[in-house]
Design a protein around this motif. Structure first.
Motif, PDB file in Angstrom:
ATOM      1  N   ALA A 136       1.522  -2.189   4.867  1.00  0.00           N
ATOM      2  CA  ALA A 136       1.811  -0.757   4.774  1.00  0.00           C
ATOM      3  C   ALA A 136       3.227  -0.518   4.273  1.00  0.00           C
ATOM      4  CB  ALA A 136       1.643  -0.107   6.145  1.00  0.00           C
ATOM      5  N   ARG A 188       2.761  13.164   7.660  1.00  0.00           N
ATOM      6  CA  ARG A 188       3.488  13.317   8.925  1.00  0.00           C
ATOM      7  C   ARG A 188       4.999  13.263   8.731  1.00  0.00           C
ATOM      8  NH1 ARG A 188       0.389   8.836  12.201  1.00  0.00           N
ATOM      9  NH2 ARG A 188      -0.109   8.181  10.101  1.00  0.00           N
ATOM     10  N   LYS A 190       6.437   8.183   0.102  1.00  0.00           N
ATOM     11  CA  LYS A 190       7.107   7.780   1.347  1.00  0.00           C
ATOM     12  C   LYS A 190       8.171   6.703   1.126  1.00  0.00           C
ATOM     13  CE  LYS A 190       5.298   7.331   5.957  1.00  0.00           C
ATOM     14  NZ  LYS A 190       4.162   6.845   6.754  1.00  0.00           N
ATOM     15  N   MET A 228       0.304  -0.486  -4.903  1.00  0.00           N
ATOM     16  CA  MET A 228      -0.749   0.508  -5.091  1.00  0.00           C
ATOM     17  C   MET A 228      -0.191   1.915  -4.903  1.00  0.00           C
ATOM     18  SD  MET A 228      -4.553   0.848  -3.466  1.00  0.00           S
ATOM     19  CE  MET A 228      -4.234   1.575  -1.862  1.00  0.00           C
ATOM     20  N   PRO A 257      -6.051  10.725  -2.018  1.00  0.00           N
ATOM     21  CA  PRO A 257      -6.333   9.293  -2.166  1.00  0.00           C
ATOM     22  C   PRO A 257      -7.472   8.853  -1.239  1.00  0.00           C
ATOM     23  CG  PRO A 257      -4.082   9.691  -1.367  1.00  0.00           C
ATOM     24  CD  PRO A 257      -4.674  11.001  -1.651  1.00  0.00           C
ATOM     25  N   ASN A 258      -8.278   7.909  -1.697  1.00  0.00           N
ATOM     26  CA  ASN A 258      -9.525   7.592  -0.976  1.00  0.00           C
ATOM     27  C   ASN A 258      -9.368   6.578   0.157  1.00  0.00           C
ATOM     28  OD1 ASN A 258      -9.122   5.327  -2.518  1.00  0.00           O
ATOM     29  ND2 ASN A 258     -11.224   5.156  -3.238  1.00  0.00           N
ATOM     30  N   GLY A 259      -8.149   6.482   0.708  1.00  0.00           N
ATOM     31  CA  GLY A 259      -7.952   5.612   1.873  1.00  0.00           C
ATOM     32  C   GLY A 259      -7.510   4.213   1.479  1.00  0.00           C
ATOM     33  N   LEU A 305       0.855  -1.196   0.000  1.00  0.00           N
ATOM     34  CA  LEU A 305       0.000   0.000   0.000  1.00  0.00           C
ATOM     35  C   LEU A 305       0.887   1.241   0.000  1.00  0.00           C
ATOM     36  CD1 LEU A 305      -2.597  -1.054   2.734  1.00  0.00           C
ATOM     37  CD2 LEU A 305      -2.829  -1.243   0.235  1.00  0.00           C
ATOM     38  N   ALA A 306       1.033   1.847  -1.149  1.00  0.00           N
ATOM     39  CA  ALA A 306       1.901   3.025  -1.240  1.00  0.00           C
ATOM     40  C   ALA A 306       1.132   4.203  -1.822  1.00  0.00           C
ATOM     41  CB  ALA A 306       3.139   2.705  -2.082  1.00  0.00           C
ATOM     42  N   GLY A 307      -0.157   4.242  -1.496  1.00  0.00           N
ATOM     43  CA  GLY A 307      -1.001   5.310  -2.045  1.00  0.00           C
ATOM     44  C   GLY A 307      -1.259   6.423  -1.049  1.00  0.00           C
ATOM     45  N   GLY A 308      -0.664   6.327   0.150  1.00  0.00           N
ATOM     46  CA  GLY A 308      -0.900   7.371   1.152  1.00  0.00           C
ATOM     47  C   GLY A 308      -0.083   8.614   0.835  1.00  0.00           C
ATOM     48  N   GLN A 309      -0.324   9.667   1.611  1.00  0.00           N
ATOM     49  CA  GLN A 309       0.385  10.919   1.332  1.00  0.00           C
ATOM     50  C   GLN A 309       1.568  11.136   2.256  1.00  0.00           C
ATOM     51  OE1 GLN A 309      -3.323  13.243   1.441  1.00  0.00           O
ATOM     52  NE2 GLN A 309      -2.762  13.962  -0.582  1.00  0.00           N
ATOM     53  N   GLY A 310       1.624  10.357   3.318  1.00  0.00           N
ATOM     54  CA  GLY A 310       2.758  10.450   4.236  1.00  0.00           C
ATOM     55  C   GLY A 310       2.975  11.855   4.752  1.00  0.00           C
TER      56      GLY A 310
HETATM   57  P1  UTP Z   1      -1.275   6.031   7.064  1.00  0.00           P
HETATM   58  O1  UTP Z   1      -2.547   5.922   7.796  1.00  0.00           O
HETATM   59  O2  UTP Z   1      -0.020   6.039   7.850  1.00  0.00           O
HETATM   60  O3  UTP Z   1      -1.370   7.329   6.149  1.00  0.00           O
HETATM   61  O4  UTP Z   1      -1.239   4.879   5.983  1.00  0.00           O
HETATM   62  P2  UTP Z   1      -0.284   8.042   5.247  1.00  0.00           P
HETATM   63  O5  UTP Z   1      -1.054   8.797   4.206  1.00  0.00           O
HETATM   64  O6  UTP Z   1       0.775   7.119   4.710  1.00  0.00           O
HETATM   65  O7  UTP Z   1       0.456   9.024   6.238  1.00  0.00           O
HETATM   66  P3  UTP Z   1      -0.017  10.375   6.950  1.00  0.00           P
HETATM   67  O8  UTP Z   1      -1.141   9.988   7.869  1.00  0.00           O
HETATM   68  O9  UTP Z   1      -0.441  11.342   5.868  1.00  0.00           O
HETATM   69  O10 UTP Z   1       1.227  10.822   7.662  1.00  0.00           O
HETATM   70  C1  UTP Z   1      -1.047   3.535   6.296  1.00  0.00           C
HETATM   71  C2  UTP Z   1      -0.752   2.812   4.998  1.00  0.00           C
HETATM   72  O11 UTP Z   1      -1.849   2.925   4.097  1.00  0.00           O
HETATM   73  C3  UTP Z   1      -1.415   3.473   2.874  1.00  0.00           C
HETATM   74  C4  UTP Z   1      -0.169   4.265   3.207  1.00  0.00           C
HETATM   75  O12 UTP Z   1       0.633   4.432   2.045  1.00  0.00           O
HETATM   76  C5  UTP Z   1       0.449   3.360   4.250  1.00  0.00           C
HETATM   77  O13 UTP Z   1       1.107   2.268   3.637  1.00  0.00           O
HETATM   78  N1  UTP Z   1      -2.478   4.337   2.318  1.00  0.00           N
HETATM   79  C6  UTP Z   1      -3.071   5.273   3.084  1.00  0.00           C
HETATM   80  C7  UTP Z   1      -2.832   4.159   1.007  1.00  0.00           C
HETATM   81  O14 UTP Z   1      -2.271   3.311   0.288  1.00  0.00           O
HETATM   82  N2  UTP Z   1      -3.824   4.938   0.506  1.00  0.00           N
HETATM   83  C8  UTP Z   1      -4.453   5.880   1.232  1.00  0.00           C
HETATM   84  O15 UTP Z   1      -5.345   6.570   0.705  1.00  0.00           O
HETATM   85  C9  UTP Z   1      -4.069   6.055   2.560  1.00  0.00           C
END
Ligand code: UTP
Length: 403
Positions: A228, A98, A105, A142, A197-199, A91-96
């Motif tokens: 993650a 923090r 990330k 992702m 991204p939609n979570g 899962l690499a779709g988050g914005q990271g």
């Molecule tokens: P986190 O909840 O830590 O969110 O994601 P994040 O976006 O990476 O970091 P912050 O909160 O903005 O600092 C946990 C995992 O879920 C993935 C992230 O890439 C991480 O592997 N994720 C999260 C997604 O793939 N998509 C999303 O829309 C959100």
């Protein structure tokens, strides 16, 4: 219905406020973004779709129980992995946000005397499973619309860190608009909506949308190990975990660490109305957080690490079910009333996210599987302090990784 009629119906006419100032290309892009809005998610602002139920403890496999049957689990797991029945899903779709880096990330360099990227360390972990099982594990990565090109290019430039390219597929997760506290969709620029991204709960629907379940690549896959991007110590497609989950007859397995104290800020595995779920630390009353079972351990003590195994056939079965949308308060960079972009210091609106914990619930049954925290849990959420680059470096070194 015309675009302006649709916007009027949903009270979002302001999205075309700057339309006449845009080039025809920008106008097309804005209309495309508006056309893709899932209007239903805006309803989540008034109807909290997250299910609530009676919370009770869930039984899991403890370290001692795992140790007692390690050989047997390992054998089942190795056979399963070697037969190509397990795919890894990164899962690499988050914005990271923090971590505070604008790059994806996984591109963060955690090395000290040499570069060592988060992605690289994860690939190393996966390679060690492949070697141990004499197997080839398909890897699905992702990304999101914003970081997809950069992520792919990074892997290409680094020759996929030695992982066979033919075993890797990227797929892009869907985006959702963010809104202000008044429910109006925010704009990132005069011609673009503020999308995010939609979570991580959207991973399976995004996999389907990408057509990856149909092209034969995942033909033999019976289990998805979803994890993650930020836990650099985790074992991926870990044969003992696979063997234990397969042998349990449950539809899902969750790698968990024992909470260090009742107050620890980590989501814990539980049952809600008899279905497996994750309860956030702030949702547990102090009494429940401190409750202990007959074995003396915390009753809600299995902290989730975001490393799950999901049965593929159950995922297919629940694919059509609606996964709830969670409304999360965030700081969202957007245009102000004067049409100028501002990055707020405090929360100014909501994002809509689907969460993987709801997939766990829909699976119907789940095996919490305890791992040794110091050996398998080094999440990188922040640059410094708790769950940071610093703590992860220390743990990697303790586990023999040269930085
Ligand atoms: P986190 O909840 O830590 O969110 O994601 P994040 O976006 O990476 O970091 P912050 O909160 O903005 O600092 C946990 C995992 O879920 C993935 C992230 O890439 C991480 O592997 N994720 C999260 C997604 O793939 N998509 C999303 O829309 C959100």
């Amino acid at each position: 219905m015309s675009v302006s009629e649709t916007l009027k119906k949903h009270g979002q006419e302001h999205l075309l406020r700057y339309y006449d100032e845009l080039s025809s290309e920008e106008q097309r892009e804005l209309l495309r973004q508006i056309g893709e809005i899932d209007w239903d998610i805006l309803k989540s602002l008034t109807e909290d779709g997250a299910p609530r139920g009676e919370v009770s403890p869930i039984e899991g496999l403890t370290l001692a129980q795992i140790a007692a049957r390690k050989g047997q689990y390992e054998e089942v797991g190795k056979r399963t992995v070697k037969a190509g029945k397990v795919a890894a899903v990164l899962l690499a779709g988050g914005q990271g946000t923090r971590l505070g880096s604008s790059a994806p990330k996984g591109m963060y360099d955690i090395g000290v005397t040499r570069p060592l990227y988060i992605f690289e360390q994860l690939i190393e972990n996966l390679k060690s499973t492949c070697a141990a099982c004499d197997a080839e594990v398909p890897l699905l990565i992702m990304t999101n619309e914003k970081n997809d090109a950069e992520t792919r290019a990074f892997f290409r430039e680094h020759a996929y860190f030695g992982y066979p390219e033919r075993l890797i597929r990227f797929f892009v997760q869907a985006m959702a608009p963010s809104v202000g506290f008044d429910g109006k969709i925010l704009m990132e620029s005069k011609g673009r909506l503020a999308l995010s991204p939609n979570g991580n709960g959207g991973w399976y629907s995004s996999l389907i949308r990408a057509g990856l379940l149909e092209d034969g690549f995942l033909k033999s896959v019976e289990w998805f190990n979803v994890f993650a991007v930020d836990n650099v110590l985790q074992r991926i497609a870990d044969p003992v975990f696979v063997g234990a989950t397969v042998s349990s007859g449950k539809n899902c397995g969750a790698k968990a660490v024992r909470k260090t104290c009742p107050e620890e800020r980590v989501g814990a595995m539980c049952l809600q109305d008899g279905l497996p779920s994750v309860i956030e630390y702030y949702e547990l009353s102090p009494e429940m957080a401190a409750l202990r079972g007959a074995d003396g351990e915390l009753a809600y003590g299995f902290g989730v690490t975001l490393n799950y195994l999901f049965r593929a056939d159950k995922l297919r079965e629940i694919a059509a079910e609606k996964i709830p949308v969670h409304v999360v308060k965030k700081k969202i960079g957007c245009l102000n009333e004067a049409g100028v972009f501002v990055q707020p210091e405090t929360e100014n609106g909501y994002k809509f996210e689907e969460l993987i914990l709801d997939t766990v619930r829909l699976m119907g049954s789940c095996l919490p599987y305890e791992v040794v925290r110091e050996k398998e849990f080094a999440p990188i959420k922040n640059r410094y302090g708790v769950d940071s680059v610093d703590t992860a470096r220390k743990l990697l070194e303790e586990n023999g990784v040269k930085l």
